[in-house]
Design a protein around this motif. Structure first.
Motif, PDB file in Angstrom:
ATOM      1  N   ILE A 401       0.869  -1.189   0.000  1.00 16.57           N
ATOM      2  CA  ILE A 401       0.000   0.000   0.000  1.00 16.57           C
ATOM      3  C   ILE A 401       0.897   1.227   0.000  1.00 16.57           C
ATOM      4  CG2 ILE A 401      -1.828   1.255   1.210  1.00 16.57           C
ATOM      5  CD1 ILE A 401      -2.728  -1.483   2.348  1.00 16.57           C
ATOM      6  N   LEU A 402       0.840   1.978  -1.083  1.00 20.79           N
ATOM      7  CA  LEU A 402       1.751   3.104  -1.251  1.00 20.79           C
ATOM      8  C   LEU A 402       1.210   4.347  -0.571  1.00 20.79           C
ATOM      9  CD1 LEU A 402       2.379   2.665  -5.093  1.00 20.79           C
ATOM     10  CD2 LEU A 402       3.637   1.611  -3.213  1.00 20.79           C
ATOM     11  N   ARG A 403      -0.081   4.595  -0.786  1.00 18.39           N
ATOM     12  CA  ARG A 403      -0.672   5.822  -0.218  1.00 18.39           C
ATOM     13  C   ARG A 403      -2.146   5.560   0.063  1.00 18.39           C
ATOM     14  NH1 ARG A 403       0.530  11.368  -3.320  1.00 18.39           N
ATOM     15  NH2 ARG A 403      -0.855  10.385  -4.818  1.00 18.39           N
ATOM     16  N   LYS A 404      -3.049   6.084  -0.784  1.00 11.34           N
ATOM     17  CA  LYS A 404      -4.479   5.945  -0.443  1.00 11.34           C
ATOM     18  C   LYS A 404      -4.978   4.516  -0.596  1.00 11.34           C
ATOM     19  CE  LYS A 404      -4.880  10.154  -2.752  1.00 11.34           C
ATOM     20  NZ  LYS A 404      -5.288  10.774  -3.971  1.00 11.34           N
ATOM     21  N   ALA A 405      -5.674   4.063   0.410  1.00  6.12           N
ATOM     22  CA  ALA A 405      -6.346   2.770   0.328  1.00  6.12           C
ATOM     23  C   ALA A 405      -7.643   2.942   1.093  1.00  6.12           C
ATOM     24  CB  ALA A 405      -5.479   1.674   0.936  1.00  6.12           C
ATOM     25  N   GLY A 408     -14.006   0.425   0.034  1.00 12.88           N
ATOM     26  CA  GLY A 408     -14.158  -0.808  -0.746  1.00 12.88           C
ATOM     27  C   GLY A 408     -12.938  -1.079  -1.605  1.00 12.88           C
ATOM     28  N   ALA A 409     -12.305   0.004  -2.087  1.00  9.09           N
ATOM     29  CA  ALA A 409     -11.148  -0.185  -2.957  1.00  9.09           C
ATOM     30  C   ALA A 409      -9.954  -0.735  -2.165  1.00  9.09           C
ATOM     31  CB  ALA A 409     -10.774   1.112  -3.643  1.00  9.09           C
ATOM     32  N   TYR A 410      -9.841  -0.341  -0.887  1.00  9.71           N
ATOM     33  CA  TYR A 410      -8.791  -0.931  -0.036  1.00  9.71           C
ATOM     34  C   TYR A 410      -9.003  -2.438   0.062  1.00  9.71           C
ATOM     35  CZ  TYR A 410      -7.430  -3.007   4.442  1.00  9.71           C
ATOM     36  OH  TYR A 410      -6.988  -3.875   5.401  1.00  9.71           O
ATOM     37  N   ILE A 431      -4.891   4.227   5.309  1.00  9.77           N
ATOM     38  CA  ILE A 431      -5.837   3.119   5.209  1.00  9.77           C
ATOM     39  C   ILE A 431      -7.074   3.500   6.020  1.00  9.77           C
ATOM     40  CG2 ILE A 431      -6.175   0.636   5.540  1.00  9.77           C
ATOM     41  CD1 ILE A 431      -3.023   0.478   5.517  1.00  9.77           C
ATOM     42  N   ALA A 432      -8.125   3.862   5.332  1.00 12.21           N
ATOM     43  CA  ALA A 432      -9.301   4.385   6.026  1.00 12.21           C
ATOM     44  C   ALA A 432     -10.562   4.086   5.228  1.00 12.21           C
ATOM     45  CB  ALA A 432      -9.151   5.883   6.220  1.00 12.21           C
ATOM     46  N   VAL A 433     -11.708   4.381   5.854  1.00  7.61           N
ATOM     47  CA  VAL A 433     -12.980   4.158   5.158  1.00  7.61           C
ATOM     48  C   VAL A 433     -13.113   5.130   3.994  1.00  7.61           C
ATOM     49  CG1 VAL A 433     -15.494   4.309   5.418  1.00  7.61           C
ATOM     50  CG2 VAL A 433     -14.144   3.134   7.116  1.00  7.61           C
ATOM     51  N   MET A 434     -12.644   6.341   4.184  1.00  6.16           N
ATOM     52  CA  MET A 434     -12.639   7.331   3.099  1.00  6.16           C
ATOM     53  C   MET A 434     -11.625   8.418   3.410  1.00  6.16           C
ATOM     54  SD  MET A 434     -16.374   8.861   4.033  1.00  6.16           S
ATOM     55  CE  MET A 434     -16.577   9.912   2.623  1.00  6.16           C
ATOM     56  N   GLY A 435     -11.463   9.394   2.488  1.00  6.24           N
ATOM     57  CA  GLY A 435     -10.548  10.504   2.699  1.00  6.24           C
ATOM     58  C   GLY A 435     -10.984  11.322   3.908  1.00  6.24           C
ATOM     59  N   SER A 436     -10.016  11.991   4.589  1.00  5.74           N
ATOM     60  CA  SER A 436     -10.298  12.673   5.853  1.00  5.74           C
ATOM     61  C   SER A 436     -11.347  13.769   5.702  1.00  5.74           C
ATOM     62  CB  SER A 436      -9.014  13.283   6.411  1.00  5.74           C
ATOM     63  OG  SER A 436      -8.047  12.278   6.520  1.00  5.74           O
ATOM     64  N   GLU A 437     -11.270  14.535   4.581  1.00  8.91           N
ATOM     65  CA  GLU A 437     -12.214  15.659   4.433  1.00  8.91           C
ATOM     66  C   GLU A 437     -13.637  15.153   4.333  1.00  8.91           C
ATOM     67  OE1 GLU A 437     -11.384  18.982   2.324  1.00  8.91           O
ATOM     68  OE2 GLU A 437      -9.272  19.022   2.913  1.00  8.91           O
ATOM     69  N   GLY A 438     -13.824  14.169   3.478  1.00  8.95           N
ATOM     70  CA  GLY A 438     -15.162  13.610   3.290  1.00  8.95           C
ATOM     71  C   GLY A 438     -15.674  13.000   4.584  1.00  8.95           C
ATOM     72  N   ALA A 439     -14.802  12.299   5.261  1.00  4.97           N
ATOM     73  CA  ALA A 439     -15.210  11.607   6.490  1.00  4.97           C
ATOM     74  C   ALA A 439     -15.648  12.619   7.556  1.00  4.97           C
ATOM     75  CB  ALA A 439     -14.052  10.765   7.009  1.00  4.97           C
ATOM     76  N   ALA A 440     -14.819  13.652   7.764  1.00  2.23           N
ATOM     77  CA  ALA A 440     -15.128  14.642   8.799  1.00  2.23           C
ATOM     78  C   ALA A 440     -16.412  15.389   8.458  1.00  2.23           C
ATOM     79  CB  ALA A 440     -13.961  15.612   8.953  1.00  2.23           C
ATOM     80  N   ASN A 441     -16.595  15.710   7.175  1.00  2.75           N
ATOM     81  CA  ASN A 441     -17.809  16.422   6.760  1.00  2.75           C
ATOM     82  C   ASN A 441     -19.067  15.637   7.071  1.00  2.75           C
ATOM     83  OD1 ASN A 441     -16.603  18.713   5.865  1.00  2.75           O
ATOM     84  ND2 ASN A 441     -16.443  18.029   3.732  1.00  2.75           N
ATOM     85  N   ILE A 442     -18.961  14.323   7.058  1.00  3.62           N
ATOM     86  CA  ILE A 442     -20.159  13.513   7.328  1.00  3.62           C
ATOM     87  C   ILE A 442     -20.357  13.314   8.830  1.00  3.62           C
ATOM     88  CG2 ILE A 442     -21.203  11.220   7.084  1.00  3.62           C
ATOM     89  CD1 ILE A 442     -19.813  11.103   4.312  1.00  3.62           C
ATOM     90  N   GLU A 464      -8.131  16.013  12.945  1.00  7.11           N
ATOM     91  CA  GLU A 464      -8.253  14.946  13.950  1.00  7.11           C
ATOM     92  C   GLU A 464      -8.426  13.581  13.271  1.00  7.11           C
ATOM     93  OE1 GLU A 464     -10.552  17.297  17.410  1.00  7.11           O
ATOM     94  OE2 GLU A 464     -11.433  15.382  16.789  1.00  7.11           O
ATOM     95  N   TYR A 465      -9.306  13.590  12.271  1.00  5.46           N
ATOM     96  CA  TYR A 465      -9.580  12.328  11.564  1.00  5.46           C
ATOM     97  C   TYR A 465      -8.311  11.844  10.856  1.00  5.46           C
ATOM     98  CZ  TYR A 465     -12.133   8.722   9.054  1.00  5.46           C
ATOM     99  OH  TYR A 465     -12.572   7.502   8.589  1.00  5.46           O
ATOM    100  N   LYS A 466      -7.622  12.814  10.231  1.00  7.62           N
ATOM    101  CA  LYS A 466      -6.395  12.495   9.490  1.00  7.62           C
ATOM    102  C   LYS A 466      -5.369  11.854  10.417  1.00  7.62           C
ATOM    103  CE  LYS A 466      -5.050  15.313   5.845  1.00  7.62           C
ATOM    104  NZ  LYS A 466      -4.595  16.636   5.413  1.00  7.62           N
ATOM    105  N   GLU A 467      -5.200  12.490  11.545  1.00  9.92           N
ATOM    106  CA  GLU A 467      -4.219  11.998  12.510  1.00  9.92           C
ATOM    107  C   GLU A 467      -4.552  10.576  12.985  1.00  9.92           C
ATOM    108  OE1 GLU A 467      -2.791  14.090  16.420  1.00  9.92           O
ATOM    109  OE2 GLU A 467      -2.662  15.387  14.648  1.00  9.92           O
ATOM    110  N   ARG A 468      -5.842  10.358  13.162  1.00  7.03           N
ATOM    111  CA  ARG A 468      -6.287   9.061  13.689  1.00  7.03           C
ATOM    112  C   ARG A 468      -6.162   7.954  12.642  1.00  7.03           C
ATOM    113  NH1 ARG A 468      -6.085   6.424  17.333  1.00  7.03           N
ATOM    114  NH2 ARG A 468      -7.613   4.958  18.088  1.00  7.03           N
ATOM    115  N   PHE A 469      -6.650   8.270  11.423  1.00  4.44           N
ATOM    116  CA  PHE A 469      -6.779   7.183  10.446  1.00  4.44           C
ATOM    117  C   PHE A 469      -5.921   7.297   9.183  1.00  4.44           C
ATOM    118  CE2 PHE A 469     -10.983   6.952  12.608  1.00  4.44           C
ATOM    119  CZ  PHE A 469     -10.796   5.700  13.174  1.00  4.44           C
ATOM    120  N   ALA A 470      -5.464   8.528   8.827  1.00  9.29           N
ATOM    121  CA  ALA A 470      -4.752   8.660   7.553  1.00  9.29           C
ATOM    122  C   ALA A 470      -3.293   8.233   7.715  1.00  9.29           C
ATOM    123  CB  ALA A 470      -4.848  10.096   7.047  1.00  9.29           C
TER     124      ALA A 470
END
Ligand SMILES: CC(C)(COP(=O)(O)OP(=O)(O)OC[C@H]1O[C@@H](n2cnc3c(N)ncnc32)[C@H](O)[C@@H]1OP(=O)(O)O)[C@@H](O)C(=O)NCCC(=O)NCCSC(=O)CC(=O)O
Length: 518
Positions: A401-405, A408-410, A431-442, A464-470
């Motif tokens: 895994i190089l960067r984004k995963a 479902g694509a992960y 490695i996350a459910v989605m990108g940090s911006e999208g996730a936090a917005n929801i 916060e989300y980025k730090e936790r999961f990105a």
């Protein structure tokens, strides 16, 4: 004292064979050359190791009596069949001769091909078909159709048992297209080859559309848009060189291994590999630059390079051993997975698995591509092929895994959950459910909306989300990835883990066959 009768018989045999060797005659050969095409026999010469071709069934004749065919002789019924060697490896070859009744396929022409298919299966050797034909021999009617049916049936039986490679080096129309479509790899020659189920004239009659044959089914269309063809050759000679190259990465059958080659043992991955993947997820790069540094230098051979460029597939060698590579391409559509990318990768994975070639996957994808063209186009069932193909594979599978995963694509990109043997991640991995911006917005939508300074709250929550999961460490802490590694370690880690996984035995449930979503 030699027997006069015997001498005469041998002379007759020589004459008979020599007369057959001129195919459809000087004029038609000249016409073929003028179009920039080689003849059926010249193509075989360009394909095999010098002097290795052994022809069979040269003396076969058609037996059609309709429409004056009883008065016409077609040498070897318009198709040359036999065996040869490519870099020392035995192969079965048929090559249609357009100079003989347009290379059209009648009963005996088809029987020659069917016999060759049966023999290739019996001997466990690859089958190479060179197509240059006006299709079913119209005068032979249903006998020609019987012929195609028999060929398709054998192509299907041979699928996954011996590699089947097709070169389209002229017209390939009507029912003729389905045999190549079943085979593993289709190579088309630029400008001189076309594939279509019906030609421009019929289209005009049926649908009223005007299109020329190149735009309908030329080599460029099938390499870049339809995905029917896997490789594009500039001429016949290059097409044969591509077959030779391709064969060097694949085994003769589903039991024999691919012969390893020598490799440069002093090769060290250069430091620059550490700089390819940027931690900034918005910065793109060419994943092929990374692939070229990881594997044995000069061995990466891309398949389907013009189709669904958002995913890269191909072969390479790692310490001389052949491997299959699947990689998201961040340079195109940010490496997202769409319908074509899913189809392309799934088919390649299944080829590798059928022929025991280990699979190495590089992941950098924001996910399956959403949108109004993808959903009605069936991204769900096409995307599912990718998950299915990885899940059913029994060969060694290593994932980096190089960067984004994300999401479902992960999971789909050869995660441990689908059966990968080793999964590594770079420190840049997210490695996350989605990108940090999208996730936090929801998940913080209400809080952001009702706060005094929504923009500031949003930023804070994204961080916060980025730090936790990105990062890769959450996944590593659960054991979902085996290790976080520096890019420069990739080659070493792949070699070590492959050498362990080579002895993999993955039991599969007893069944006739699965039902991959098509
Ligand atoms: C392939 C071509 C574009 C090539 O055109 P060219 O101008 O280069 O060559 P040409 O037409 O002079 O053909 C060379 C010689 O081959 C003969 N010839 C070509 N195709 C033939 C065929 N399918 N059956 C019998 N003979 C055929 C021509 O009559 C000619 O013979 P001579 O030299 O004696 O004059 C054209 O020949 C063509 O359109 N052929 C028919 C293609 C087609 O519709 N096939 C589908 C068949 S039905 C089918 O396959 C089943 C299905 O669709 O499901």
């Amino acid at each position: 004292m030699p027997d006069e009768e015997l001498i005469q018989k041998i002379e007759e045999l020589k004459e008979k064979k020599e007369s057959l060797l001129v195919g459809g005659g000087k004029d038609r050969i000249e016409k073929q050359h003028k179009m920039g095409k080689l003849t059926a026999r010249e193509r075989i010469e360009a394909l095999v190791d010098e002097g290795t071709f052994e022809e069979i069934d040269m003396l076969v004749k058609h037996r059609c009596t309709y429409f004056g065919l009883d008065k016409k002789e077609f040498p070897y019924d318009g198709v040359v069949t036999g065996f040869g060697e490519i870099k020392g490896k035995k192969v079965a070859i048929f090559s249609q001769d357009f100079t003989i009744q347009g290379g059209s396929l009648g009963e005996m022409h088809a029987k020659k091909i069917m016999k060759l298919q049966d023999l290739a299966m019996r001997y466990g050797i690859p089958l190479i078909g060179i197509n240059d034909s006006g299709g079913a021999r119209i005068q032979e009617a249903v006998d020609a159709l019987y012929g195609y049916g028999g060929i398709f049936y054998r192509n299907t039986q041979a699928s996954g048992v011996i590699p089947q490679i097709t070169v389209i080096a002229g017209p390939c129309a009507g029912g003729a297209v389905y045999s190549p479509a079943i085979t593993d790899f289709v190579i088309m020659v630029d400008q001189t080859s076309q594939m279509f189920i019906t030609g421009p004239q019929v289209i005009k009659t049926v649908t009223g559309e005007n299109i020329d044959k190149e735009n309908l089914g030329g080599a460029n269309i099938h390499n870049s848009k339809s995905g029917v063809a896997h490789l594009l050759a500039k001429d016949d000679q290059e097409a044969m060189e591509l077959v030779r190259k391709l064969l060097s990465y694949i085994p003769s059958n589903n039991v024999d291994p691919v012969e390893p080659t020598d490799y440069d043992k002093s090769y060290k991955v250069p430091e620059e590999i550490n700089e390819i993947v940027s931690p900034n997820p918005k910065k793109s790069y060419d994943v092929k630059d990374l692939i070229k540094l990881v594997f044995d230098p000069g061995t990466f051979f891309e398949i389907h390079p013009h189709f669904a460029k958002n995913i890269v597939v191909g072969f390479a060698r790692l310490e001389g051993k052949s491997v299959g590579i699947i990689a998201n391409q961040p340079k195109i559509l940010a490496g997202s997975l769409d319908i074509d990318a899913s189809d392309k990768a799934a088919r390649f994975i299944r080829f590798c698995d059928s022929f025991n070639i280990p699979i190495i996957t590089f992941v950098d994808t924001p996910g399956y591509l959403p949108g109004v063209s993808q959903e009605p186009g069936g991204i769900i069932r096409h995307g599912a092929k990718l998950l299915y193909a990885y899940s059913e594979s029994t060969v060694p599978m290593i994932t980096v895994i190089l960067r984004k995963a994300y999401g479902g694509a992960y999971i789909a990109m050869a995660s441990q959950h689908l059966g990968a043997d080793f999964v590594f991640a770079y420190p840049t991995a997210e490695i996350a459910v989605m990108g940090s911006e999208g996730a936090a917005n929801i998940i913080f939508a209400k809080e952001i909306e009702s706060s005094e300074n929504p923009e500031e709250t949003r930023k804070k929550r994204v961080e916060e989300y980025k730090e936790r999961f990105a990062n890769p460490y959450e996944a590593a802490s659960r054991g979902y990835i085996e290790d976080v590694i520096e890019p420069i370690e990739t080659r070493k880690k792949l070699s070590a883990s492959l050498s362990i996984a080579y002895s993999k035995v993955k039991p599969t449930p007893s069944k006739k066959h699965g039902n991959i979503p098509l």
